[in-house]
Each structure stands twice: as structure tokens, then as C-alpha cells.
Design a protein around this motif. Structure first.
Motif, mmCIF file in Angstrom:
data_model
loop_
_atom_site.group_PDB
_atom_site.id
_atom_site.type_symbol
_atom_site.label_atom_id
_atom_site.label_comp_id
_atom_site.label_asym_id
_atom_site.label_seq_id
_atom_site.Cartn_x
_atom_site.Cartn_y
_atom_site.Cartn_z
ATOM 1 N N ASN A 158 0.828 -1.201 0.000
ATOM 2 C CA ASN A 158 0.000 0.000 0.000
ATOM 3 C C ASN A 158 0.867 1.258 0.000
ATOM 4 O OD1 ASN A 158 -2.515 -1.511 0.520
ATOM 5 N ND2 ASN A 158 -1.603 -1.862 2.522
ATOM 6 N N THR A 159 0.306 2.343 -0.526
ATOM 7 C CA THR A 159 0.965 3.643 -0.448
ATOM 8 C C THR A 159 -0.067 4.713 -0.101
ATOM 9 O OG1 THR A 159 0.663 4.274 -2.773
ATOM 10 C CG2 THR A 159 2.610 2.954 -2.239
ATOM 11 N N TYR A 160 0.447 5.856 0.372
ATOM 12 C CA TYR A 160 -0.406 7.007 0.682
ATOM 13 C C TYR A 160 0.386 8.272 0.391
ATOM 14 C CZ TYR A 160 -3.223 10.378 3.294
ATOM 15 O OH TYR A 160 -3.977 11.460 3.641
ATOM 16 N N LEU A 161 -0.295 9.268 -0.199
ATOM 17 C CA LEU A 161 0.314 10.566 -0.487
ATOM 18 C C LEU A 161 -0.742 11.642 -0.282
ATOM 19 C CD1 LEU A 161 2.659 12.308 -1.692
ATOM 20 C CD2 LEU A 161 1.650 11.867 -3.947
ATOM 21 N N GLY A 162 -0.462 12.601 0.611
ATOM 22 C CA GLY A 162 -1.456 13.649 0.842
ATOM 23 C C GLY A 162 -0.939 14.745 1.750
ATOM 24 N N TYR A 176 4.178 11.123 3.097
ATOM 25 C CA TYR A 176 4.485 9.976 2.243
ATOM 26 C C TYR A 176 4.488 8.730 3.125
ATOM 27 C CZ TYR A 176 6.480 13.825 -0.496
ATOM 28 O OH TYR A 176 6.680 15.009 -1.160
ATOM 29 N N PHE A 177 3.845 7.678 2.645
ATOM 30 C CA PHE A 177 3.736 6.476 3.478
ATOM 31 C C PHE A 177 3.656 5.241 2.582
ATOM 32 C CE2 PHE A 177 1.145 3.156 5.418
ATOM 33 C CZ PHE A 177 1.776 2.983 6.634
ATOM 34 N N THR A 178 4.294 4.152 3.028
ATOM 35 C CA THR A 178 4.147 2.867 2.338
ATOM 36 C C THR A 178 4.240 1.739 3.347
ATOM 37 O OG1 THR A 178 4.966 1.466 0.524
ATOM 38 C CG2 THR A 178 6.622 2.650 1.829
#
Length: 305
Positions: A158-162, A176-178
Motif C-alpha cells: 500500500n501507499t499514501y500521499l497527501g 508519504y507512506f508505504t
């Protein structure tokens, strides 16, 4: 004090009680899951009153009749990490640090794309990091790849960007997250492990990073009795998520646990788990004093039908 999934101490209580209502047809589907209990009270404090009891609520449409591509809108369960709020679905009763500091729920739009018989992709357009009610004017992006090479193994990335700037954290910018995890179940053995890392931009400051790793296993002694164990480490030196209640600077902690699970019936699960936390800093509190370790003993009964 560092967990929303078990935020109460020394009392008998309802952790999570919910009702799941689902509708499905050839091209339409819907889901509504209201929830109540100490988990809801602790985890939804930033939401407005009318939204604080929503575990999930979504409606979806199949975009093409002959392709299994779905577009859903609403509040969804989060894909991040190897654990969720539903305790009966997990190898150990208590949650690791990992799911406590990623979203348990997401609000926005979800596109489901089957890439092959074993690989599925999901794209998310979101209000933000665990937000039903948006905290700023920006939207966030999430991705999920779900790979099932066999019936007994799941691998998920999974990834996250915001932008996570809010009235509470005005210094925050882009996050930023993974995370990467697997879940394995075969015969008497089950295991899962998760690793993630995140980086938070801050105004006039270097990026703040946090990370964790955990490993959980379970062995079925009999058809009714199993034993679970966990080891983990969580580090948040710049306090992106955790400000120690004792006032020391930065948070880091190991944890280990051992639990016994007894399947009373097909839909009743009794569990007891002992857990130890230990840190190189005085991040825990006992009898009003700051200490480096803490112990937890918890017992639960889960019933579903």
C-alpha cells in the motif's frame, strides 16, 4: 494511553459492537456498518457527532457489465497494515502499534481493478489520513496491490500521499507512506508480518520519519485451542503521531505478547493475552511515575452471527 483499540484500563466494557448491513446485485452494491463501544469513542474524537458511529458506509456501481471493475463512494475499512478493528479476524487479540498509527477507516472514492486471477489493484481518492470530515481543502491518494499466489498466502503493498496540514498541526505538509505485509495460513500454522515507513514534511524543519515492524504467529493446538505470539518495534522520534504522556522527547518501544484462544463455538471466541512493552525512554507511566516498561493483561469474548 497509546492505543485507540484498547483505550480503557481496569474495567469491564464493550470494546466494539457493530451491525453490518449489505446489499448486492449484478451492478450495484452497498454497505452500512454502525458501531458502538470504547474503540469508537477513542478513535472518532476528531469527527463531528453524527459521524462518530460509522465503521463503514458506502455505495458502489459496477462500471461495465462484463468487467469486474467497481467504483465505490463512502467510508471504507482501511487497507493499511495487517490488522483492522475487528478482533476476531486476527491472530492475536490486541492490535500492534502498526494499525493504531495508520487509518482504521478512509473516506472518499475507491476504484477496484482486477489485473489477473491472482492480482487486484485498488485506487483511492481520499479526504485525508483517517478523515470522514475533511481537515483541509486538499485531497489525498492511496494505492493498494493485493497478490494471492496461493490459497494460503496473501501479499499486500500500500501507499499514501497527501497534505496533512490541519488546525492542530499547522506545520505539516505532504505525507508519504508505504507499507508491505503478508498473511499466511496453512494447516495448524498461521503467521503475518508488516513493515512500514512514513515521512512527514514540516514547515522550516526537516522531514520527520516514523517506522515499525511486527511479526505475529498462531499455532492450533487442537480444533478449539490455539496459542498466539507477537514481537514488534515502533519508532516515532519526531512525534508525528505519539507525544509521550510522560513529557520525554520522542517515542520508541518494543512489545511482545503471548495469548491463548479458545473457540467456545463456531461463532464464540474467548481470548486471554499478556503483553509487555519496554522502551529505552521513560514513555510509560505507573503509579504516577515515568518508567521504561508496562504490562497488560486483557481478556475478551467475541460473538458474531
Amino acid at each position: 494511553p497509546y492505543f485507540v483499540s484498547m483505550a480503557r484500563h481496569n474495567e469491564f466494557t464493550i470494546n466494539l459492537a457493530y451491525v453490518s448491513v449489505k446489499y448486492s446485485s449484478a451492478r450495484l452494491r452497498g454497505k452500512f456498518v454502525p458501531g458502538f463501544g470504547t474503540y469508537m469513542n477513542a478513535n472518532y474524537t476528531n469527527e463531528s457527532l453524527s459521524l462518530r458511529n460509522i465503521v463503514e458506509a458506502s455505495a458502489g456501481v459496477k462500471l461495465w457489465q462484463n468487467k469486474n471493475i467497481w467504483l465505490d463512494v463512502g467510508v471504507f475499512g482501511s487497507p493499511y497494515t495487517n490488522e483492522s478493528a475487528i478482533s476476531k479476524d486476527h491472530l492475536a487479540y490486541t492490535r500492534s502499534f502498526a494499525p493504531e498509527y495508520v487509518p482504521y477507516y478512509l473516506s472518499g472514492v475507491k476504484l477496484s481493478l482486477p489485473l489477473s486471477a491472482k492480482l487486484n489493484a485498488y485506487l483511492y481518492l481520499l479526504n485525508g489520513w483517517q478523515q470522514i470530515q475533511d481537515a483541509n481543502a486538499n485531497k489525498s491518494i492511496g494505492t493498494q496491490l493485493e497478490y494471492r499466489p496461493s490459497d494460503y498466502l496473501l501479499i499486500n503493498w500500500n501507499t499514501y500521499l497527501g497534505n496533512e496540514r490541519s488546525s492542530q498541526r499547522t506545520e505539516f505538509g505532504t505525507r508519504y507512506f508505504t507499507d508491505l505485509f503478508f498473511i499466511y495460513t496453512k494447516k495448524k500454522w498461521s503467521a503475518t508480518a508488516c513493515y512500514y515507513i512514513g515521512s512527514q514534511q514540516r514547515t522550516n524543519l526537516p522531514n520527520a520519519n516514523w517506522w515499525q515492524i511486527n511479526l505475529i504467529g498462531r499455532y492450533d493446538v487442537t480444533d478449539k485451542i490455539s496459542v498466539s505470539g507477537r514481537v514488534e518495534y515502533f519508532s516515532d522520534p519526531e512525534e508525528v503521531h505519539i507525544a509521550p504522556v510522560t513529557g520525554v522527547s520522542g517515542f520508541s518501544s518494543y512489545s511482545s505478547s503471548l495469548g491463548v484462544n479458545y473457540k467456545v463455538a463456531e461463532n464464540i471466541l474467548f481470548r486471554t493475552e499478556g503483553r509487555t512493552f519496554f522502551s529505552d525512554r521513560d514513555v510509560y507511566e505507573r503509579n504516577g511515575e515515568a518508567v521504561k516498561n508496562s504490562n497488560l493483561l486483557t481478556t475478551s469474548i467475541a460473538l458474531w452471527f
